[in-house]
Motif scaffolding. Sequence first.
Motif, PDB file in Angstrom:
ATOM      1  N   TRP A 293     -42.154   7.095  88.607  1.00  0.00           N
ATOM      2  CA  TRP A 293     -41.030   6.269  89.063  1.00  0.00           C
ATOM      3  C   TRP A 293     -39.950   7.216  89.566  1.00  0.00           C
ATOM      4  CZ3 TRP A 293     -40.820   0.805  88.374  1.00  0.00           C
ATOM      5  CH2 TRP A 293     -41.934   0.279  87.724  1.00  0.00           C
ATOM      6  N   LEU A 294     -39.536   7.033  90.796  1.00  0.00           N
ATOM      7  CA  LEU A 294     -38.486   7.880  91.359  1.00  0.00           C
ATOM      8  C   LEU A 294     -37.129   7.327  90.962  1.00  0.00           C
ATOM      9  CD1 LEU A 294     -39.543  10.243  92.849  1.00  0.00           C
ATOM     10  CD2 LEU A 294     -41.049   8.325  93.330  1.00  0.00           C
ATOM     11  N   LEU A 295     -36.246   8.235  90.529  1.00  0.00           N
ATOM     12  CA  LEU A 295     -34.964   7.788  89.994  1.00  0.00           C
ATOM     13  C   LEU A 295     -33.773   8.204  90.846  1.00  0.00           C
ATOM     14  CD1 LEU A 295     -35.587   8.613  86.222  1.00  0.00           C
ATOM     15  CD2 LEU A 295     -36.131   6.530  87.460  1.00  0.00           C
ATOM     16  N   GLY A 296     -33.995   8.662  92.060  1.00  0.00           N
ATOM     17  CA  GLY A 296     -32.860   9.068  92.896  1.00  0.00           C
ATOM     18  C   GLY A 296     -32.576  10.557  92.774  1.00  0.00           C
ATOM     19  N   ARG A 297     -31.633  11.009  93.573  1.00  0.00           N
ATOM     20  CA  ARG A 297     -31.342  12.435  93.653  1.00  0.00           C
ATOM     21  C   ARG A 297     -30.651  12.937  92.399  1.00  0.00           C
ATOM     22  NH1 ARG A 297     -33.582  14.939  98.151  1.00  0.00           N
ATOM     23  NH2 ARG A 297     -32.142  16.602  97.584  1.00  0.00           N
ATOM     24  N   VAL A 298     -30.943  14.177  92.052  1.00  0.00           N
ATOM     25  CA  VAL A 298     -30.245  14.804  90.932  1.00  0.00           C
ATOM     26  C   VAL A 298     -29.204  15.806  91.445  1.00  0.00           C
ATOM     27  CG1 VAL A 298     -32.109  14.529  89.266  1.00  0.00           C
ATOM     28  CG2 VAL A 298     -32.058  16.563  90.720  1.00  0.00           C
TER      29      VAL A 298
ATOM     30  N   SER B 227     -28.519   3.573 102.698  1.00  0.00           N
ATOM     31  CA  SER B 227     -29.483   2.836 103.529  1.00  0.00           C
ATOM     32  C   SER B 227     -30.699   3.706 103.867  1.00  0.00           C
ATOM     33  CB  SER B 227     -28.837   2.391 104.850  1.00  0.00           C
ATOM     34  OG  SER B 227     -27.794   1.515 104.595  1.00  0.00           O
ATOM     35  N   GLY B 228     -31.133   4.519 102.931  1.00  0.00           N
ATOM     36  CA  GLY B 228     -32.293   5.360 103.180  1.00  0.00           C
ATOM     37  C   GLY B 228     -31.982   6.586 104.020  1.00  0.00           C
ATOM     38  N   HIS B 229     -30.709   6.820 104.315  1.00  0.00           N
ATOM     39  CA  HIS B 229     -30.330   8.004 105.089  1.00  0.00           C
ATOM     40  C   HIS B 229     -29.653   9.017 104.182  1.00  0.00           C
ATOM     41  CE1 HIS B 229     -30.089   5.104 108.709  1.00  0.00           C
ATOM     42  NE2 HIS B 229     -31.316   5.515 108.501  1.00  0.00           N
TER      43      HIS B 229
ATOM     44  N   ASP C 267     -45.451   1.825  98.323  1.00  0.00           N
ATOM     45  CA  ASP C 267     -44.135   2.468  98.231  1.00  0.00           C
ATOM     46  C   ASP C 267     -44.384   3.959  98.372  1.00  0.00           C
ATOM     47  OD1 ASP C 267     -41.645   3.450  97.607  1.00  0.00           O
ATOM     48  OD2 ASP C 267     -41.690   2.818  95.504  1.00  0.00           O
ATOM     49  N   THR C 268     -43.864   4.540  99.442  1.00  0.00           N
ATOM     50  CA  THR C 268     -44.225   5.920  99.779  1.00  0.00           C
ATOM     51  C   THR C 268     -43.059   6.863  99.536  1.00  0.00           C
ATOM     52  OG1 THR C 268     -43.509   5.640 102.077  1.00  0.00           O
ATOM     53  CG2 THR C 268     -45.788   5.079 101.565  1.00  0.00           C
ATOM     54  N   TRP C 269     -43.238   7.814  98.623  1.00  0.00           N
ATOM     55  CA  TRP C 269     -42.199   8.824  98.409  1.00  0.00           C
ATOM     56  C   TRP C 269     -42.522  10.071  99.217  1.00  0.00           C
ATOM     57  CZ3 TRP C 269     -42.078  13.918  97.131  1.00  0.00           C
ATOM     58  CH2 TRP C 269     -40.804  14.483  96.925  1.00  0.00           C
ATOM     59  N   TRP C 270     -41.541  10.546  99.933  1.00  0.00           N
ATOM     60  CA  TRP C 270     -41.650  11.832 100.615  1.00  0.00           C
ATOM     61  C   TRP C 270     -40.284  12.215 101.141  1.00  0.00           C
ATOM     62  CZ3 TRP C 270     -41.899  12.051 106.324  1.00  0.00           C
ATOM     63  CH2 TRP C 270     -41.820  10.802 106.949  1.00  0.00           C
TER      64      TRP C 270
ATOM     65  N   THR D 219     -37.935  14.706 104.362  1.00  0.00           N
ATOM     66  CA  THR D 219     -37.951  15.461 105.610  1.00  0.00           C
ATOM     67  C   THR D 219     -38.728  16.763 105.388  1.00  0.00           C
ATOM     68  OG1 THR D 219     -35.767  14.578 106.105  1.00  0.00           O
ATOM     69  CG2 THR D 219     -36.480  16.479 107.401  1.00  0.00           C
ATOM     70  N   GLU D 220     -38.486  17.370 104.233  1.00  0.00           N
ATOM     71  CA  GLU D 220     -39.101  18.651 103.929  1.00  0.00           C
ATOM     72  C   GLU D 220     -40.609  18.543 103.705  1.00  0.00           C
ATOM     73  OE1 GLU D 220     -36.430  17.352 102.608  1.00  0.00           O
ATOM     74  OE2 GLU D 220     -34.861  18.838 102.239  1.00  0.00           O
ATOM     75  N   THR D 221     -41.067  17.444 103.134  1.00  0.00           N
ATOM     76  CA  THR D 221     -42.511  17.355 102.853  1.00  0.00           C
ATOM     77  C   THR D 221     -43.286  16.988 104.112  1.00  0.00           C
ATOM     78  OG1 THR D 221     -42.583  15.025 102.196  1.00  0.00           O
ATOM     79  CG2 THR D 221     -42.051  16.629 100.461  1.00  0.00           C
TER      80      THR D 221
ATOM     81  N   VAL E 122     -40.168   2.911 102.282  1.00  0.00           N
ATOM     82  CA  VAL E 122     -39.817   4.337 102.278  1.00  0.00           C
ATOM     83  C   VAL E 122     -38.312   4.540 102.326  1.00  0.00           C
ATOM     84  CG1 VAL E 122     -39.920   4.543 104.819  1.00  0.00           C
ATOM     85  CG2 VAL E 122     -40.169   6.589 103.415  1.00  0.00           C
ATOM     86  N   GLY E 123     -37.875   5.661 101.790  1.00  0.00           N
ATOM     87  CA  GLY E 123     -36.491   6.094 101.996  1.00  0.00           C
ATOM     88  C   GLY E 123     -35.652   6.118 100.749  1.00  0.00           C
ATOM     89  N   GLU E 124     -35.965   5.285  99.788  1.00  0.00           N
ATOM     90  CA  GLU E 124     -35.196   5.215  98.545  1.00  0.00           C
ATOM     91  C   GLU E 124     -36.032   4.418  97.554  1.00  0.00           C
ATOM     92  OE1 GLU E 124     -31.892   2.395  98.885  1.00  0.00           O
ATOM     93  OE2 GLU E 124     -32.677   1.914 100.859  1.00  0.00           O
ATOM     94  N   PRO E 125     -35.652   4.468  96.293  1.00  0.00           N
ATOM     95  CA  PRO E 125     -36.402   3.666  95.330  1.00  0.00           C
ATOM     96  C   PRO E 125     -36.277   2.180  95.701  1.00  0.00           C
ATOM     97  CG  PRO E 125     -34.931   5.216  94.215  1.00  0.00           C
ATOM     98  CD  PRO E 125     -34.564   5.243  95.665  1.00  0.00           C
TER      99      PRO E 125
END
Length: 664
Positions: free
Chosen positions: A529-534, A541-543, A429-432, A434-436, A404-407
Amino acid sequence: MSHDTPGPTATAATSQQGDALENLLHENRKFAPSADFAANAVVGAEVYAEADADRPAFWAKQARELLTWNKDFTQALDWSNPPFAKWFVGGQVNAAYNALDRHVENGLGDRVAIYFEGEPGDSRAYTYAELTEEVKKAANAFESLGVAKGDRVAVYLPMIPEAVITLLACARIGAVHSVVFGGFSSDALRSRIEDAQAKLVVTADGTYRRGKPSALKSAVDQALATDGHSVQNVVVVKRNGQDVDWHEGRDHWWADTVEAASAEHTAVGHDSEHPLFILYTSGTTGKPKGILHTTGGFLTQTAYTHKAVFDLHPETDVYWCTADVGWVTGHSYVAYAPLINGATQVMYEGTPDSPHQGRWWEIVQKYKVSILYTAPTAIRTFMKWGRDIPDKYDLSSIRVLGSVGEPINPEAWMWYRDVIGGNKAPIVDTWWQTETGAQMIAPLPGVTETKPGSAQVPLPGIAVDVVDENGASVPNGHGGFLVIREPWPAMLRGIWGDPERFKETYWSRFETMYFAGDGAKKDEDGDIWLLGRVDDVMNISGHRLSTTEIESALVSHPAVAEAAVVGAADETTGQAVVAFVILRGDAVDSGDEIVQDLRNHVGKEIGPIAKPKIVLVVPELPKTRSGKIMRRLLKDVAEGRAVGDATTLADNTVMAQIAASLKK
Ligand code: WTA
């Protein structure tokens, strides 16, 4: 087990890089669950169809199965006033009762709830009966300090059992906790205390970091040094016995208040929509947002996903989530879900390399950890340290691995599977966010054929999509923006004190859909596939850290005229903070000295995690005619690439000036 040969293109170094992303999508390795694992899995493939048939009904069923309600709800979902959702309307439930008392009442009082491992090597175990007693005492103590239902409690604690006890005690009495990560500075703590108007702060004298005691209470003292704050009392856990300043009347030792309190306390039901906690997270603008979560929906989805995604068998599993309680993962998947589900979990205070680089694996071996949940940045660090270290330990107890935390890049995924999971434990591999509040996209370990690097499929009852600029769903093989189409139980209920910002941030890009801020692609199978923030949020480090927040910190330094911050790809931490600064006319560029000074300044303003890895002093910053900094170009510089399209720059000599100054 189906195991295709590794694809020649699946060698992405970090998932943030553009060309690497293309490679990711040609990943052709797949790992099906073993027949044995699938046969014993707690959920099977049928859950998807069941949830699709009637989403709110599916969640209502989970809510009733997983939680004990003081009063049953009359409606699963009220979405009459979007984006403000109400879940399990009319129901009453107590989070602490569900996490604790009911297990004791059901005869599980002797089951270990928490195995705590302190960094110096001290350890403690709490059974469900013992933890229940501690939480009842803390609830009484907080009430005796004037904390009532709805009041906010700021929590600034290390990873020790008292953190979980504090959170559950707040939930028990209906107080709203607001945890501030122990790595944040006193300034950050003060602004969060102020925003939430916290009445009580719970902290510790300090903690241990790499074998040395480090302080926490002093930051609270600093945060409260000037008058005009809302805090009436501070409760202090004695963790390492270091000297602390003491404010008579305001400060109370945990031992004198909590330990001395009565262990009799009856939990009453709180409304399903009663606020459970606020957790601040970085957004695209300067000020962190207080993400608000409420009770019934949050508990339902965290408990369900914890059970389904980790294939939890609470009688036999030993679960370990390495996240700090200062982040959302430490809320949902340490303080709440495992206890709601009656699981046994490990909690570790320190760093992975203290006193040696095998510490985590020693812990896995000691407690026979069977489910491990951690972040890609940690996995990449262990890869760097070498497999000889984990290979020295018996990791055969591990049967499920979470990320968790990043791709997670395919190399790290394969290493995790092979070295830590003995080539048998499925990786989820878990995508989520703080908001979700809870996991949203993840394989089900007994069902999904997993692919290295992809979070793959929305969980049952979750409507995720990838859309183009106009909000139209993209076909397989294409990329776009990640959105959530339908309300989900653990969704944020707003930003503390700022309903407009809530609408604006998440519900204005695509009016009727939640905009997550992440880019994503669907592969040929439709897997995500998660590609990071837009947006301007970095992932170190996942923060989560915001570029603008660090820029504001930099320009608050007297020597800085302007600053621009980018997240540059980093092999270990995913991204690293790189700052470009223009010094004021009268400030001298003293080389290393000013750089060090600026890094420390950011550390003081926000916290050590936000310190730029690199500070580059430049003569100019690339801006468009409307004055917007073109971070994309700076990112090219920071990642050592040829600079991309610079035609929209107001002054087209700027990039050359920057290059020349950096050569010097
Ligand atoms: C990123 C952490 C890819 C993403 C739970 C998201 C991920 C942000 C994953 C939220 C994952 C989290 N794959 N990216 N499995 N998990 N992210 O709020 O960019 O600290 O928007 O929540 O982390 O970070 P937050």
